[in-house]
Design an enzyme around this catalytic site. Structure first.
Site, PDB file in Angstrom:
ATOM      1  N   HIS A 127     -64.976  39.564  81.073  1.00 51.69           N
ATOM      2  CA  HIS A 127     -65.911  40.507  80.436  1.00 51.69           C
ATOM      3  C   HIS A 127     -66.629  41.375  81.474  1.00 51.69           C
ATOM      4  O   HIS A 127     -67.817  41.658  81.335  1.00 51.69           O
ATOM      5  CB  HIS A 127     -66.940  39.756  79.578  1.00 51.69           C
ATOM      6  CG  HIS A 127     -66.370  39.235  78.294  1.00 51.69           C
ATOM      7  ND1 HIS A 127     -65.962  40.055  77.272  1.00 51.69           N
ATOM      8  CD2 HIS A 127     -66.128  37.964  77.866  1.00 51.69           C
ATOM      9  CE1 HIS A 127     -65.502  39.323  76.271  1.00 51.69           C
ATOM     10  NE2 HIS A 127     -65.582  38.051  76.605  1.00 51.69           N
ATOM     11  N   ASP A 166     -71.126  43.348  80.016  1.00 57.02           N
ATOM     12  CA  ASP A 166     -69.917  43.048  79.250  1.00 57.02           C
ATOM     13  C   ASP A 166     -68.998  44.250  79.393  1.00 57.02           C
ATOM     14  O   ASP A 166     -69.336  45.221  80.079  1.00 57.02           O
ATOM     15  CB  ASP A 166     -70.244  42.730  77.778  1.00 57.02           C
ATOM     16  CG  ASP A 166     -69.250  41.728  77.184  1.00 57.02           C
ATOM     17  OD1 ASP A 166     -68.033  41.958  77.312  1.00 57.02           O
ATOM     18  OD2 ASP A 166     -69.694  40.724  76.604  1.00 57.02           O
ATOM     19  N   GLU A 212     -64.124  33.343  77.556  1.00 55.96           N
ATOM     20  CA  GLU A 212     -62.970  34.189  77.232  1.00 55.96           C
ATOM     21  C   GLU A 212     -62.331  34.838  78.463  1.00 55.96           C
ATOM     22  O   GLU A 212     -62.112  36.036  78.487  1.00 55.96           O
ATOM     23  CB  GLU A 212     -63.389  35.267  76.217  1.00 55.96           C
ATOM     24  CG  GLU A 212     -63.914  34.670  74.931  1.00 55.96           C
ATOM     25  CD  GLU A 212     -64.365  35.722  73.896  1.00 55.96           C
ATOM     26  OE1 GLU A 212     -64.059  35.502  72.719  1.00 55.96           O
ATOM     27  OE2 GLU A 212     -65.012  36.723  74.265  1.00 55.96           O
TER      28      GLU A 212
HETATM   29  C1  ACM Z   1     -68.989  34.459  72.912  1.00 54.87           C
HETATM   30  O1  ACM Z   1     -69.288  34.663  71.726  1.00 54.87           O
HETATM   31  N1  ACM Z   1     -67.875  34.965  73.408  1.00 54.87           N
HETATM   32  C2  ACM Z   1     -69.819  33.659  73.795  1.00 54.87           C
END
Ligand code: ACM
Ligand code: ZN
Length: 725
Positions: free
Chosen positions: A251, A174, A313
């Site tokens: 991410h 991440d 995201e």
């Molecule tokens: C997440 O909580 N962005 C998968």
């Protein structure tokens, strides 16, 4: 809701302390089984379950043997049982375990451990037939935002196995750091595993991934491939599959810091400090080459059939401004960035499938069309899971509503988790079978330490474990009875579970008359002190007590080791402003700030840039549509009822004062979460001071009210009054 109150109170000896609850369990009238020096273990197979069994009584020499009929622990394979299923019989002379597979045998031993009578070598006589409801009983851990060492991961695997959970979703990648050694790309961990500073507090805008420099604090870490192999083996012995998550296309800040050539080719400034700069270029073939090479090493390390590729995201801004991505969209006939995301995921899926593995991703991978063989992890709600199951894809449910263990206990209590039904009611027939399970997610932006990790996960992971394992109808009160013994197990294992504060309907009393508290207000022994800092051993048990005027009392339960749980604060105040003959105008004054704050205290020290008015507590007065910013509301409020509850929800922090007394403190950097308080107040006008800040990312703010006559709802404009002084 009684919470742990009832648990602490009732160690109901009639209830077997089993979590998760087996499908069928019957107490037998036999004498208990007692291990002794003559006890013999017979098994048709060497398994980890047998090692576990032997480790329970290392002093007793138990030999593998056949042909005994008394004082025997016997493990027998039964081909009719599923691999995780087992039957267990305990009576005076036998412990008989029939198991479908190694996991089933291990789960029988885990059940047996819960049947141990105290610290004795005796076991309650029972007959148990058991098998899981779901085959994916998961727990996730984000080791990117905060890094957790191998021993913490192994400890979690032990705790998971004891609760019969079988999937550890290891969130290794991440924006906060890349945590898995990849031999072909050493800079991923030389640079991408470290960020400037101490790691606390987490800040989305100040990540600063860089190679550690001597003399400068640096936060991070990663797992070597040898460590990963060791952890994978450790998990497998315990019946746990490790599903690695290699996030893409978003991410992925550490990748782009270490290998900037994989980022989009845009004029927008590329910034190693902030998480919004975090997307692989989907136009360059070398992004896919890189991903394939990384995945080749991942396949070598993780035998899991399923590989998690993230997919959540993705900020499309980069792709929309990149000539390479635009060229890709043109050549592939993609109409928007959503379809480009779908192209990206499908291309990676093809590669994963070509190596005999399958893909799972967060529900955003549905956007622009789901990859043909992918499974979906539904997190933003149930919708993604419903859509995926309706189109024939397997689904793991993990909605924020019940499964986010980074959320506080106010919004996601143990009882709330226990109430979760993983299969959405919208699914029918065969669609329901496509829900293969669920999991809890532990995002660690605000979880920098192991103690905090413990408290965020336990005891609510017991509730999750039961929801995912047991097919029996749920009964919260019965679960609470069984939980107490399991809390004692956590005590013994030195796990710092969350012990909720004593449930009190009213925390703040605004009245000129004194009020009293007594032992009978609580179902369980509760400990009391006027001094929050006093050592736990000095807190006496509450018997009867007058509420001190204009001062606080603190109440807490104690854990088995004598440490105090979460505190409830009780306060009485005589500071009441009578209602004037004519009321001032409705509304509140709002001070506005467009700076970045990390706490309410910082906002209070700052000078406001502007002042405006608001009819209700919401974000209408925000000085800018961008974050960060802060707001401070002030004025008066008059409540229609004499006893009520207020809820303050925010992302990030907020705080509410009435007459200068902090009644709700929801301060700090956190995701959207609510805090509530019970108040008793005589009729009057109360000074209101409400401070809110948004440090970055999502913004939300709500003030709600609830009473016996008014269901929970936003506090309306008609209760606020502007400037009474
Ligand atoms: C997440 O909580 N962005 C998968
Ligand atoms: Zn691009």
């Amino acid at each position: 809701m009684l919470g742990l109150l009832a648990m602490v109170a009732t160690q109901n000896s009639g209830v077997l302390p089993l979590i998760p609850l087996p499908n069928r369990v019957v107490s037998l009238s036999s004498k208990p089984f007692a291990f002794d020096k003559k006890t013999v273990i017979t098994t048709d197979r060497k398994m980890f379950a047998v090692d576990e069994l032997r480790s329970m009584f290392p002093k007793f020499r138990m030999a593998y043997s056949a042909g005994v009929s008394k004082d025997v622990v016997m493990l027998q394979h039964d081909a009719r049982l599923g691999s995780e299923a087992y039957n267990l019989l305990v009576d005076r002379d036998h412990i008989l375990i029939r198991y479908g597979g190694d996991s089933g045998a291990l789960y029988a031993v885990e059940t047996l451990k819960q049947l141990q009578m105290g610290k004795s070598a005796q076991f309650r006589p029972v007959s148990v037939d058991d098998a899981p409801r779901f085959r994916w009983r998961g727990m996730h851990l984000d080791v990117s935002r905060h890094f957790f060492p191998v021993e913490t991961v192994k400890r979690s695997l032990d705790l998971m196995a004891a609760a019969k959970m079988n999937v550890f979703h290891w969130h290794l990648v991440d924006d906060g750091g890349w945590r898995i050694q990849i031999k072909k790309y050493p800079k991923l961990t030389e640079i991408g595993a470290w960020r400037r500073g101490t790691g606390v507090p987490w800040s989305y805008g100040e990540i600063y991934l860089e190679k550690p420099k001597p003399g400068t604090p640096s936060y991070g870490g990663f797992y070597t491939q040898d460590q990963i192999k060791d952890v994978v083996k450790y998990a497998a012995k315990r019946g746990i599959t490790i599903v690695p998550e290699i996030e893409m296309p978003g991410h992925t800040l550490p990748v782009l810091v270490a290998y900037p050539e994989l980022a989009c080719n845009t004029t927008k400034k590329y910034d190693s400090a902030t998480w919004s700069t975090n997307v692989y270029c989907a136009g360059k073939d070398k992004s896919f080459e890189f991903i394939q090479n990384v995945l080749d090493e991942v396949f070598q390390l993780f035998p899991s059939k399923v590989i998690h590729i993230g997919g959540d995201e993705v900020d499309k801004l980069w792709w929309n401004n990149c000539p390479d991505c635009q060229a890709r969209m043109k050549s592939e006939g993609l109409k928007d960035a959503g379809e480009l995301q779908s192209y990206f995921i499908k291309r990676v899926e093809k590669y994963i499938n070509s190596k005999g593995r399958s893909m799972i991703g967060w529900d955003e991978i549905l956007e622009g069309g789901l990859a043909p063989n992918a499974s979906v992890m539904s997190w933003r709600g149930n919708e993604g899971g419903i859509a995926a199951a309706k189109s024939g894809h397997e689904v793991v449910m993990s909605p924020t509503s019940h499964c986010y263990f980074d959320f506080g206990y106010d919004s996601t209590s143990t009882e709330h988790v226990y109430s979760w039904e993983p299969v959405p009611a919208e699914l029918t027939g065969k669609e329901r079978d496509l829900v293969i399970g669920g999991q809890c997610n532990v995002w660690t932006e605000w979880i920098p330490t192991r103690d905090r990790y413990d408290r965020m996960v336990w005891p609510r992971a017991f509730a999750m474990a039961e929801v995912l394992w047991s097919s029996r109808p749920k009964n919260w009160s019965n679960f609470q009875d069984r939980l107490l013994a399991n809390l004692r197990v956590l005590d013994a294992k030195n796990v710092q579970y969350f012990l909720e504060q004593p449930e009190i309907p009213v925390s703040f009393v605004f009245d000129t008359k004194p009020s009293y508290l007594s032992r009978s207000d609580f179902k369980a022994p509760v400990y009391v002190s006027a001094n929050l800092k006093a050592p736990a051993k000095d807190w006496p048990m509450l018997l009867s007590q007058e509420m001190p005027q204009n001062n606080s009392l603190y109440l807490a339960y104690k854990r088995g080791d004598g440490s105090l749980g979460d505190m409830a604060e009780l306060r009485a105040s005589t500071d009441i402003h009578p209602v004037p003959a004519s009321l001032p105008e409705n509304g509140l004054t709002v001070d506005t700030f467009s700076q970045k704050f990390s706490s309410v205290t910082e906002v209070e020290k700052a000078k406001p840039e502007g002042s405006t008015s608001a009819m209700v507590v919401d974000l209408a007065a925000r000085p800018t549509q961008n974050t960060p910013f802060a707001l401070r509301f002030h004025g008066s409020i008059r409540f229609p009822d004499r006893q009520f509850k207020l809820y303050l929800s925010s992302d990030d922090g907020s705080l509410l004062r009435l007459n200068g007394i902090t009644v709700i403190n929801n301060d700090g950097l956190h995701a959207a979460s609510a805090k509530s308080v019970g108040i008793k107040a005589v009729d009057g006008l109360y000074d209101l001071d409400l401070v809110y800040f948004d440090n970055g990312g999502a913004s939300s703010l709500k003030l709600e009210y609830e009473s016996a006559t008014t269901p929970r709802q936003a506090v309306p404009a008609s209760w606020f009054y502007r400037s009474t002084k």
